[in-house]
Scaffold this active site. Structure first.
Site, PDB file in Angstrom:
ATOM      1  N   GLY A  34     -18.787   7.453 -32.050  1.00  0.00           N
ATOM      2  CA  GLY A  34     -19.577   8.626 -31.676  1.00  0.00           C
ATOM      3  C   GLY A  34     -20.292   8.403 -30.353  1.00  0.00           C
ATOM      4  O   GLY A  34     -19.761   7.790 -29.429  1.00  0.00           O
ATOM      5  N   THR A  36      -3.331  -9.955  -8.537  1.00  0.00           N
ATOM      6  CA  THR A  36      -4.243 -10.561  -9.500  1.00  0.00           C
ATOM      7  C   THR A  36      -4.344 -12.045  -9.180  1.00  0.00           C
ATOM      8  O   THR A  36      -3.336 -12.699  -8.944  1.00  0.00           O
ATOM      9  CB  THR A  36      -3.728 -10.370 -10.937  1.00  0.00           C
ATOM     10  OG1 THR A  36      -3.624  -8.978 -11.217  1.00  0.00           O
ATOM     11  CG2 THR A  36      -4.663 -11.000 -11.947  1.00  0.00           C
ATOM     12  N   PRO A  57       0.802  -1.235   0.000  1.00  0.00           N
ATOM     13  CA  PRO A  57       0.000   0.000   0.000  1.00  0.00           C
ATOM     14  C   PRO A  57       0.829   1.275   0.000  1.00  0.00           C
ATOM     15  O   PRO A  57       0.417   2.287  -0.570  1.00  0.00           O
ATOM     16  CB  PRO A  57      -0.833  -0.119   1.283  1.00  0.00           C
ATOM     17  CG  PRO A  57      -0.932  -1.582   1.537  1.00  0.00           C
ATOM     18  CD  PRO A  57       0.370  -2.157   1.079  1.00  0.00           C
ATOM     19  N   TRP A 108      -2.573  -5.323  -4.653  1.00  0.00           N
ATOM     20  CA  TRP A 108      -2.731  -5.521  -6.087  1.00  0.00           C
ATOM     21  C   TRP A 108      -2.354  -6.927  -6.544  1.00  0.00           C
ATOM     22  O   TRP A 108      -1.584  -7.102  -7.489  1.00  0.00           O
ATOM     23  CB  TRP A 108      -1.935  -4.477  -6.892  1.00  0.00           C
ATOM     24  CG  TRP A 108      -2.251  -3.062  -6.550  1.00  0.00           C
ATOM     25  CD1 TRP A 108      -1.409  -2.131  -6.018  1.00  0.00           C
ATOM     26  CD2 TRP A 108      -3.522  -2.401  -6.702  1.00  0.00           C
ATOM     27  NE1 TRP A 108      -2.066  -0.936  -5.828  1.00  0.00           N
ATOM     28  CE2 TRP A 108      -3.366  -1.077  -6.239  1.00  0.00           C
ATOM     29  CE3 TRP A 108      -4.773  -2.807  -7.176  1.00  0.00           C
ATOM     30  CZ2 TRP A 108      -4.412  -0.161  -6.254  1.00  0.00           C
ATOM     31  CZ3 TRP A 108      -5.815  -1.889  -7.173  1.00  0.00           C
ATOM     32  CH2 TRP A 108      -5.624  -0.587  -6.727  1.00  0.00           C
ATOM     33  N   GLU A 156       2.746  -4.032 -14.510  1.00  0.00           N
ATOM     34  CA  GLU A 156       4.127  -4.451 -14.796  1.00  0.00           C
ATOM     35  C   GLU A 156       5.053  -3.255 -15.043  1.00  0.00           C
ATOM     36  O   GLU A 156       5.991  -3.330 -15.808  1.00  0.00           O
ATOM     37  CB  GLU A 156       4.157  -5.409 -15.992  1.00  0.00           C
ATOM     38  CG  GLU A 156       4.443  -6.852 -15.605  1.00  0.00           C
ATOM     39  CD  GLU A 156       3.214  -7.518 -14.979  1.00  0.00           C
ATOM     40  OE1 GLU A 156       2.639  -6.920 -14.044  1.00  0.00           O
ATOM     41  OE2 GLU A 156       2.839  -8.611 -15.392  1.00  0.00           O
ATOM     42  N   ILE A 178     -14.826   6.919 -33.310  1.00  0.00           N
ATOM     43  CA  ILE A 178     -15.528   6.496 -34.524  1.00  0.00           C
ATOM     44  C   ILE A 178     -16.969   6.112 -34.200  1.00  0.00           C
ATOM     45  O   ILE A 178     -17.893   6.385 -34.970  1.00  0.00           O
ATOM     46  CB  ILE A 178     -14.776   5.330 -35.198  1.00  0.00           C
ATOM     47  CG1 ILE A 178     -13.490   5.834 -35.848  1.00  0.00           C
ATOM     48  CG2 ILE A 178     -15.661   4.625 -36.232  1.00  0.00           C
ATOM     49  CD1 ILE A 178     -12.576   4.734 -36.372  1.00  0.00           C
ATOM     50  N   GLY A 195       4.833   2.058  -4.772  1.00  0.00           N
ATOM     51  CA  GLY A 195       4.385   1.696  -6.111  1.00  0.00           C
ATOM     52  C   GLY A 195       5.494   0.970  -6.829  1.00  0.00           C
ATOM     53  O   GLY A 195       5.701  -0.220  -6.659  1.00  0.00           O
ATOM     54  N   ARG A 246       6.295  -8.376 -18.772  1.00  0.00           N
ATOM     55  CA  ARG A 246       6.157  -7.176 -19.612  1.00  0.00           C
ATOM     56  C   ARG A 246       5.893  -7.560 -21.057  1.00  0.00           C
ATOM     57  O   ARG A 246       5.174  -6.846 -21.771  1.00  0.00           O
ATOM     58  CB  ARG A 246       7.410  -6.311 -19.489  1.00  0.00           C
ATOM     59  CG  ARG A 246       7.449  -5.547 -18.174  1.00  0.00           C
ATOM     60  CD  ARG A 246       8.673  -4.690 -18.011  1.00  0.00           C
ATOM     61  NE  ARG A 246       8.587  -3.987 -16.729  1.00  0.00           N
ATOM     62  CZ  ARG A 246       9.586  -3.813 -15.890  1.00  0.00           C
ATOM     63  NH1 ARG A 246      10.786  -4.269 -16.192  1.00  0.00           N
ATOM     64  NH2 ARG A 246       9.414  -3.174 -14.754  1.00  0.00           N
TER      65      ARG A 246
END
Length: 404
Positions: free
Chosen positions: A358, A162, A132, A160, A382, A356, A135, A262
């Site tokens: 819209g 996954t 926490p 974080w 990553e 495109i 980073g 990466r």
């Protein structure tokens, strides 16, 4: 649709694998992805299908029950899966990184114990570096392991993850100052980090004594896959679950894993960008204004030209980075460039496809709305664009050092 992002030099096995994965994406992922994503529902049926295809063991050596394929094959499969739904590729990626680290650095016992079950999909992997309070500054990790006889006691909070809830094996990076003086730790903090292989039950709450996985973090996009915290409170881990059997090597093990990760993120960016282009070019031929398809307007043709060029360029750099790693050469420069370019181009291609469409692009009825929320995660995962630029810049200065 198939003209863009072609890969030369693939063998028959690779082409067959990619064809199978693409068919699976078209039939099993694309028809349900947006609905599942809006419900933030874990795609269990899709995951079961990928398990049957053997994708959880794609890069695990054949001696451990895997397919023994290359990083390039894996990255191209990820590209296809992300084209269907990026969250599914994330479920596989964290598993793949842990399996890769075990293959590269695990003891013989660790490989025998984990890799066959990971190849079968019976064990699902997750890895944990972030916390926490930090980073990209991995050296600032405060989670700690202290030796106690034949065990280590781990304390700290990670962020974080996954697959944090659905995984049954987590590779956790913590500080272990064992054998290092305070001065050495302060001077070279990376040398006092260790990766632990932590087994747990899937689910949330206290998943083993001393280990808690709180509920899912609610995210803007990248839904379906569970992203969580991990809290260690006097978590006891046997000493034989130190990755590789020796403390102090965790940072370098994790960085190698992130390096191939990466390439994976670059592949995800390529896949999402391809899907955005497909949606944009299709809508441009369906929508009419001023008596003609909007695809006939020069402004839209310019957008399509730019989008297709970015898709092609990102794919080429991703393939180059994967092949460099497969050759046994250092590829942090190529992986950093591929991740940086693919994620930035993905964001731009998705936004152009959104434009495109819209006003309809703003509607949840259209798939591009989901992609618009998914693309930003690739700018961060990553390593941020700024971190990639630092890696690229340092490596370029090594390669082009001025001798004056």
């Amino acid at each position: 649709m198939a003209r863009l992002a072609q890969t030369a030099g693939l063998d028959d096995v690779q082409r067959e694998i990619l064809s199978t994965v693409r068919d699976f994406v078209d039939k099993e992922i694309l028809p349900v992805a947006t609905e599942l994503e809006h419900r933030d529902e874990y795609p269990q049926q899709i995951v079961d299908g990928l398990r049957e295809l053997g994708l959880f063991g794609l890069m695990i050596p054949e001696e451990y029950g895997g397919l023994g394929e290359s990083l390039l094959t894996y990255a191209l499969c990820v590209e296809e899966i992300a084209r269907g739904w990026m969250s599914v590729s994330g479920i596989i990626n964290t598993h793949f990184i842990v399996a890769y680290m075990l293959k590269q650095y695990g003891t013989a016992e660790q490989k025998e114990h984990f890799l066959p079950r990971m190849a079968a999909g019976d064990i699902r992997g997750a890895f944990s570096m972030s916390e926490p309070g930090l980073g990209s500054d991995v050296s600032a990790i405060t989670s700690k392991a202290v030796r106690d006889g034949d065990e280590y006691v781990l304390n700290g909070q990670k962020m974080w993850l996954t697959n944090g809830g659905t995984s049954s094996l987590v590779a956790v990076l913590v500080r272990s100052d064992e054998g290092h003086s305070a001065e050495e730790v302060a001077a070279r903090p990376h040398r006092s980090m260790t990766t632990f292989l932590v087994e747990k039950e899937p689910g949330f709450g206290e998943v083993r004594p001393g280990l808690t996985i709180p509920g899912k973090i609610d995210k803007m996009g990248y839904k379906g896959v569970d992203t969580t915290e991990l809290i260690m409170d006097d978590l006891r881990v046997p000493a034989d679950r130190v990755l590789g059997g020796t403390t102090g090597r965790g940072f370098y093990q994790m960085m190698d894993g992130v390096e191939v990760g990466r390439v994976n993120v670059a592949a995800r960016g390529c896949g999402v960008a391809q899907r955005a282009f497909e949606l944009g070019v299709r809508y441009a031929q369906q929508r009419h204004t001023f008596g003609t398809q909007i695809a006939h307007h020069q402004a839209i043709q310019f957008k399509l030209a730019e989008m297709a060029t970015k898709v092609e360029a990102a794919h080429a750099m991703m393939v180059n980075a994967a092949r460099k790693k497969d050759s046994g050469q250092r590829n942090d420069l190529e992986a950093g460039m591929a991740k940086y370019l693919a994620s930035e181009y993905c964001k731009e291609v998705v936004e152009d496809a959104f434009r495109i469409h819209g006003g309809y692009g703003f509607s949840k009825e259209y798939e591009i709305e989901r992609l618009y929320r998914e693309a930003p995660m690739l700018l961060i995962g990553e390593g941020t664009a700024e971190i990639q630029k630092m890696i690229i810049g340092r490596r370029l200065l090594e390669e082009y050092r001025f001798q004056g």
